[in-house]
Structures are given as structure tokens and as C-alpha cells.
Design a protein around this motif. Structure first.
Motif, short mmCIF file in Angstrom:
data_model
loop_
_atom_site.label_atom_id
_atom_site.label_comp_id
_atom_site.label_asym_id
_atom_site.label_seq_id
_atom_site.Cartn_x
_atom_site.Cartn_y
_atom_site.Cartn_z
N LYS A 12 0.83 -1.20 0.00
CA LYS A 12 0.00 0.00 0.00
C LYS A 12 0.87 1.26 0.00
O LYS A 12 0.56 2.23 -0.70
CB LYS A 12 -0.95 0.01 1.20
CG LYS A 12 -2.07 -1.00 1.07
CD LYS A 12 -3.00 -0.92 2.26
CE LYS A 12 -4.14 -1.90 2.15
NZ LYS A 12 -5.05 -1.81 3.32
N GLU A 52 -9.07 -0.30 -0.83
CA GLU A 52 -8.85 0.02 0.58
C GLU A 52 -8.23 1.40 0.76
O GLU A 52 -8.57 2.13 1.70
CB GLU A 52 -7.97 -1.05 1.23
CG GLU A 52 -8.69 -2.39 1.37
CD GLU A 52 -7.79 -3.53 1.82
OE1 GLU A 52 -6.60 -3.28 2.13
OE2 GLU A 52 -8.28 -4.67 1.87
N LEU A 53 -7.33 1.79 -0.14
CA LEU A 53 -6.72 3.12 -0.06
C LEU A 53 -7.76 4.21 -0.32
O LEU A 53 -7.71 5.28 0.28
CB LEU A 53 -5.54 3.23 -1.03
CG LEU A 53 -4.29 2.45 -0.63
CD1 LEU A 53 -3.30 2.39 -1.79
CD2 LEU A 53 -3.64 3.06 0.61
N GLU A 55 -11.08 3.84 0.25
CA GLU A 55 -11.97 3.81 1.42
C GLU A 55 -11.37 4.54 2.62
O GLU A 55 -12.08 5.20 3.37
CB GLU A 55 -12.29 2.37 1.82
CG GLU A 55 -13.27 1.69 0.90
CD GLU A 55 -13.49 0.23 1.28
OE1 GLU A 55 -13.30 -0.13 2.46
OE2 GLU A 55 -13.85 -0.55 0.38
N SER A 56 -10.05 4.42 2.79
CA SER A 56 -9.41 5.06 3.95
C SER A 56 -9.05 6.52 3.68
O SER A 56 -8.54 7.19 4.58
CB SER A 56 -8.18 4.26 4.37
OG SER A 56 -7.26 4.17 3.31
N ARG A 75 -3.87 13.41 3.06
CA ARG A 75 -3.78 12.38 4.10
C ARG A 75 -2.86 11.24 3.66
O ARG A 75 -2.06 10.73 4.44
CB ARG A 75 -5.19 11.86 4.39
CG ARG A 75 -5.26 10.91 5.52
CD ARG A 75 -6.69 10.55 5.85
NE ARG A 75 -6.71 9.55 6.90
CZ ARG A 75 -7.74 8.83 7.22
NH1 ARG A 75 -8.88 9.00 6.59
NH2 ARG A 75 -7.67 7.93 8.16
#
Length: 173
Positions: A12, A52-53, A55-56, A75
Motif C-alpha cells: 500500500k 482500501e486506499l 476507502e481510507s 492524508r
């Protein structure tokens, strides 16, 4: 599924590294091409990591017409800066070399869009677009009477977009 959490985190972070290093919006196909050509992550894991990246909130997925473009968020940059040293140097070197040798084609692909969609009865609509940064210079839609003609128009646009754009602009002078 994953060998360990360290590998998951490294992969990631590597994706965030690529987005940060290029500093341009990338399509899913571009990031997939970079990763797969360098045998860094398998396709299915890559797609999971990207989801996932997003979503976060570490990468942002924006839709422009039909194109989804991915960019790193502030972020995501903060996380990358904090954990930068956890990315193996060998992987960073691989990415740096790839980007240095392919940057012009990556940027050209980002700026010059062409796609087509079926309308029915063997007819297609071809969409041609030229962007410079955030500005759309041209957004042109053309009908095509076959799949082959639509692909041909897209190919001609990709190869000759500058000449076509210049001639069009000369026409309006």
C-alpha cells in the motif's frame, strides 16, 4: 491471502509512493500497468489495495466523464511521509527507473483520451479529449459506423492529436 501484514503495508505504501512520485492523476489501467510490468503485486491484490486506499481516504477516485482518475490525497501524503522508510529501496529504485523511462508516455496517455461506446445497430460514438493540466482543451464526439472505424479514429487521434488540434484552432482564427 497475504503473506503478512508487513507485506500488506509495504504494498500500500508503494502505491502511495507511485502516486506521489508521478504527481498526476492516474487511471486504474495506468497504475495496473506500472505494477504488473514490474511484477510488484498481483492483479487481484492490487485492486483490493486500491479499494482500501480509497476507502481510507489515502487516494481519491474522481470521475471525469467516464474516466475514473486516482490521485493521492494530503492524508495519503502524510502517511507516506511518516512511513516512507518502510518501502524497500529495491522497490523504490524499480519504480524510479520505470517512471524515468516512461514518464512522457504516461503523461501523454493522461492528457490524450480516446474511447468509444456502442450505440446499437453496429454504430459507435467516439469521444476524443485533450487536457492540459486541469483544463480541457477539446472534447469532441464523433459517430462511427463500425467497431473498426471507431478504433481507427481513436488511433489516429492518439498519434496526431497535436496536428488535429492545431488545424482546428487555425480554422477559428
Amino acid at each position: 491471502m497475504f503473506k503478512n501484514t508487513t507485506e500488506l503495508a509495504e504494498n500500500k505504501l508503494l502505491l502511495l509512493y507511485i502516486f506521489d512520485k508521478l504527481n498526476i492523476p492516474l487511471s486504474n489501467s495506468h497504475i495496473t500497468q506500472i505494477i504488473l510490468e514490474n511484477n510488484l503485486i498481483d492483479y487481484f491484490s492490487l485492486q483490493q489495495y486500491l479499494s482500501e486506499l480509497i476507502e481510507s481516504g489515502f487516494i481519491k477516485d474522481t470521475k471525469e466523464d467516464k474516466w475514473h482518475m486516482l490521485t493521492i490525497t494530503s492524508r495519503g501524503k502524510d502517511v507516506l511521509e511518516f512511513f516512507y522508510n518502510r518501502i524497500p529501496e529495491s522497490k523504490k529504485d524499480t519504480i524510479d527507473k520505470y517512471i524515468n523511462s516512461h514518464i512522457s508516455s504516461i503523461k501523454k496517455d493522461i492528457e490524450v483520451f480516446s474511447e468509444y461506446e456502442p450505440l446499437g445497430n453496429s454504430r459507435f460514438m467516439v469521444n476524443l479529449k485533450l487536457r492540459e493540466g486541469e483544463d480541457i482543451l477539446i472534447d469532441l464526439k464523433l459517430p462511427a459506423s463500425s467497431n473498426d472505424e471507431a478504433r481507427h479514429i481513436c488511433g489516429v487521434w492518439k498519434k496526431n492529436y497535436k496536428d488535429i488540434y492545431d488545424k482546428l484552432m487555425d480554422f477559428f482564427k
